[in-house]
Write a protein that holds these residues in place. Structure first.
Motif, short mmCIF file in Angstrom:
data_model
loop_
_atom_site.label_atom_id
_atom_site.label_comp_id
_atom_site.label_asym_id
_atom_site.label_seq_id
_atom_site.Cartn_x
_atom_site.Cartn_y
_atom_site.Cartn_z
N GLY A 148 -15.98 6.46 -6.44
CA GLY A 148 -16.93 5.47 -5.94
C GLY A 148 -17.17 5.57 -4.44
N THR A 149 -17.63 4.44 -3.88
CA THR A 149 -18.00 4.41 -2.46
C THR A 149 -16.80 4.32 -1.54
OG1 THR A 149 -18.29 2.01 -2.65
CG2 THR A 149 -20.25 3.39 -2.93
N GLY A 150 -15.65 3.87 -2.10
CA GLY A 150 -14.45 3.80 -1.29
C GLY A 150 -14.49 2.65 -0.29
N VAL A 151 -13.57 2.69 0.67
CA VAL A 151 -13.43 1.65 1.70
C VAL A 151 -13.40 2.33 3.06
CG1 VAL A 151 -11.91 -0.17 2.60
CG2 VAL A 151 -12.18 0.11 0.14
N ALA A 152 -14.02 1.69 4.05
CA ALA A 152 -14.02 2.23 5.40
C ALA A 152 -12.58 2.39 5.90
CB ALA A 152 -14.81 1.32 6.33
N PRO A 153 -12.30 3.46 6.65
CA PRO A 153 -10.91 3.68 7.15
C PRO A 153 -10.35 2.48 7.91
CG PRO A 153 -12.27 5.63 7.50
CD PRO A 153 -13.20 4.55 7.03
N ARG A 211 -9.40 8.95 -1.16
CA ARG A 211 -9.44 10.32 -1.66
C ARG A 211 -10.07 11.23 -0.61
NH1 ARG A 211 -9.65 10.98 -7.53
NH2 ARG A 211 -11.27 12.53 -7.17
N ASP A 212 -9.96 12.55 -0.84
CA ASP A 212 -10.46 13.52 0.15
C ASP A 212 -11.96 13.41 0.34
OD1 ASP A 212 -8.10 16.09 -0.91
OD2 ASP A 212 -7.91 14.45 0.54
N THR A 251 -7.71 5.86 -4.53
CA THR A 251 -6.64 5.96 -5.53
C THR A 251 -5.68 4.80 -5.31
OG1 THR A 251 -6.78 8.37 -5.63
CG2 THR A 251 -4.77 7.35 -6.46
N PHE A 252 -5.44 4.04 -6.37
CA PHE A 252 -4.45 2.96 -6.34
C PHE A 252 -3.18 3.44 -7.04
CE2 PHE A 252 -6.45 -0.85 -4.64
CZ PHE A 252 -7.78 -0.49 -4.63
N PHE A 253 -2.05 3.12 -6.45
CA PHE A 253 -0.76 3.51 -7.00
C PHE A 253 -0.02 2.24 -7.42
CE2 PHE A 253 -2.04 6.71 -3.98
CZ PHE A 253 -1.78 7.91 -4.62
N LEU A 254 0.40 2.20 -8.68
CA LEU A 254 1.13 1.05 -9.22
C LEU A 254 2.49 1.55 -9.72
CD1 LEU A 254 1.45 -1.81 -10.25
CD2 LEU A 254 0.06 -1.21 -12.23
N LYS A 255 3.56 1.08 -9.07
CA LYS A 255 4.91 1.56 -9.38
C LYS A 255 5.77 0.38 -9.80
CE LYS A 255 8.54 4.49 -7.34
NZ LYS A 255 8.95 5.20 -6.11
N LEU A 256 6.41 0.51 -10.97
CA LEU A 256 7.27 -0.55 -11.51
C LEU A 256 8.60 0.04 -11.98
CD1 LEU A 256 4.75 -2.65 -13.64
CD2 LEU A 256 5.90 -3.39 -11.56
N PRO A 257 9.67 -0.76 -11.93
CA PRO A 257 10.97 -0.25 -12.40
C PRO A 257 11.00 -0.15 -13.92
CG PRO A 257 11.15 -2.55 -11.74
CD PRO A 257 9.77 -2.10 -11.34
#
Length: 524
Positions: free
Chosen positions: A459-464, A505-506, A511-517
């Motif tokens: 998609g359009t992404g988010v401004a830095p 992304r490049d 990219t969203f990262f979802l980390k769970l135990p």
């Protein structure tokens, strides 16, 4: 509110089935009326064939366009095959009209011979039952395939090009290679009855097979109307079977039956499309009302938050100023300053408790934990968002590890997190132009203690400059966003002992990262 379904999905209603049976009966009744007088000569009308072909050409192009549109939205190869069949038949009508003797030239155009038009008509008659047979086969394959969003969108351009190539090949065969085909006519009027009988027999066999396959499933409104159209094609083939010449009552009736058969599908498609769009308009109006109600509720919640949170924050500010004042005096009073700062900490804790209590009011099944697989939840969520993905023409690619260890979490809350992230991605992709709209979800186990999801989009992404603020409360890049979605998502994940973060992304998107135990880590 009735669920929004396409013509490909909607089950046939009793009223439609009765109407279809009546129309099929009328088609065969007209056959019985024409047969006794089929060989009666009728004056030759030079413009008859071009006019009928022109009407059918427009109708079949409209049908093909509607089917291609539905195939793209519902990712249906079956509808794409059906659309290609109608486009192929429509293109053949051009060469049929141009090569018909007496229509534009005494012997027809394009270097046609006495059998050219007849063989083009034969290929047209066999194209429909073949397309319907393929439609049934592909529909069964589509039904047994995995969830809809994972299927690729059929290419309209490929279907159109295939129809054009096939139509051009049939035209060349019927003109340049007509000597290799059996003769069907002695001259522009008299037919070779034996050869015509064999060709019509093969066409009848194909039509009966297609009708039997459609009748065995008839799971949608479209199946019922295609059955009626095939009934018309069977009636006209049966009428063509005993004909021995052109320009008779039977010959003119044959073209009228062809026209009616095409119009039945066209009228059914337009009527059902209008019904679907009316249903969608009502659904959209209801969603708008719900959204307005939610906005009003949000105003009330914002007022409640402002009132409830404002009191401890004001007290915290006063205590902090008092502590600073006691420390900056010429003779600092450390005891009073420490007391004021302790009151500040207490006020901050009270503010946090107020926020948690407000959030708890909007949480269902809070504290209800269960063990489940992340991959299973992702597929279930993809099914829930199938319509939103199809409406924005977004393809979903899943690269999931089926052997991923389970997690222990609140299933409802975790699904809310996934839905929020995917809805944001879909809305971002809806604003893109000129590139593939795609969401990719990968699952993995980065270490022995946790599992991780990566949700990427183009998609359009988010401004830095805004990347570090997207998880802050009340910050939003959308004009009408509340700025609470991602903040609540991170809160939910962190309460489950996990992490939620994002990166650009490049080229395009995020990219969203979802980390769970893992569940065994919580049990330990």
């Amino acid at each position: 509110m009735e669920e929004y379904l396409g013509l490909f999905d909607t089950p046939p209603r009793p009223k439609e089935t009765r109407v279809a049976l009546v129309l099929a009966g009328l088609l065969f009744a007209s056959l019985l009326i024409i047969l006794p007088v089929r060989d009666t000569p009728w004056p030759e009308i030079g413009a008859f064939v071009p006019v009928i072909d022109a009407v059918m050409f427009v109708g079949e192009l409209i049908i093909a366009t509607l089917f291609f549109a539905q195939a793209s939205v519902f990712r249906s190869r079956a509808l794409a095959v059906l659309a290609t069949g109608y486009a192929f038949s429509a293109l053949l009508l051009i060469s049929h009209a141009l090569t018909f003797p007496g229509a534009f030239a005494p012997n027809g155009l394009l270097g046609s011979g006495v059998d050219t038009t007849a063989w083009i008509a034969v290929f047209r008659r066999t194209a429909f039952p073949i397309a319907f047979i393929l439609y049934v086969q592909f529909k069964r394959a589509d039904s047994s395939a995995r969830s809809g969003p994972e299927r690729p969108v059929p290419s309209v351009s490929v279907g159109v090009c295939l129809a054009a190539v096939l139509a051009a090949g049939v035209t060349l065969m019927a003109t340049d290679a007509q000597g290799m085909l059996p003769s069907l006519f002695l001259d522009r009027r008299e037919a070779v009855y034996t050869n015509l009988l064999m060709v019509n027999g093969a066409t009848i066999l194909l039509t009966v097979v297609a009708m039997a396959m459609l009748f065995s499933q008839r799971k949608s409104v479209l199946d019922v109307w295609l059955l009626v159209a095939l009934s018309g094609w069977l009636a006209q083939t049966l009428l063509n079977l005993p004909l021995s010449a052109r320009f008779t009552v039977g010959w003119y009736g044959l073209f009228m039956l062809m026209l009616v058969s095409n119009l039945i599908v066209l009228v059914a498609l337009i009527a059902e499309s209008n019904r679907m769009y009316a249903q969608l308009a009502l659904s959209t109006a209801e969603r708008n009302r719900d959204r307005d109600d939610r906005l009003m509720t949000m105003d009330a919640v914002a007022a409640a938050i402002s009132h409830e949170v404002g009191q401890p924050l004001s007290a915290s500010l006063l205590n902090a100023r008092a502590g600073l004042d006691w420390l900056t005096r010429p003779r600092p009073n450390l005891e009073r300053a420490i007391k004021a700062l302790r009151h500040t900490i207490e006020d901050e804790q009270r503010t946090f408790d107020v926020i948690k209590s407000i959030r708890a009011m909007f949480t269902k099944d809070a504290g209800s934990l269960s063990e489940f697989g992340f991959d299973e939840l992702v597929r279930e969520t993809a099914q829930l968002l199938d319509r939103e993905l199809a409406a924005r023409k977004v393809s979903l690619e899943l690269a999931l590890d089926d052997e991923l260890p389970p997690i222990m979490a609140n299933r409802v809350q975790m699904q809310r997190v996934l839905i929020n992230i995917m809805i944001n991605a879909i809305e971002s992709l809806g604003a893109t132009r000129g590139r593939t709209r795609r969401i990719q979800i990968r699952s993995a186990s980065p270490d022995e203690k946790s599992v991780q999801l990566e949700i990427s989009d183009t998609g359009t992404g988010v401004a830095p400059d805004d990347m570090d603020r997207i998880f802050e409360p009340f910050f939003s890049t959308k004009a009408r966003g509340t700025g609470l979605g991602l903040s609540l998502c991170r809160t939910i994940v962190e309460e489950h002992g996990g992490r939620l973060w994002a990166s650009a992304r490049d080229k395009h998107g995020m990219t969203f990262f979802l980390k769970l135990p893992r569940s065994e880590q919580l049990a330990a």
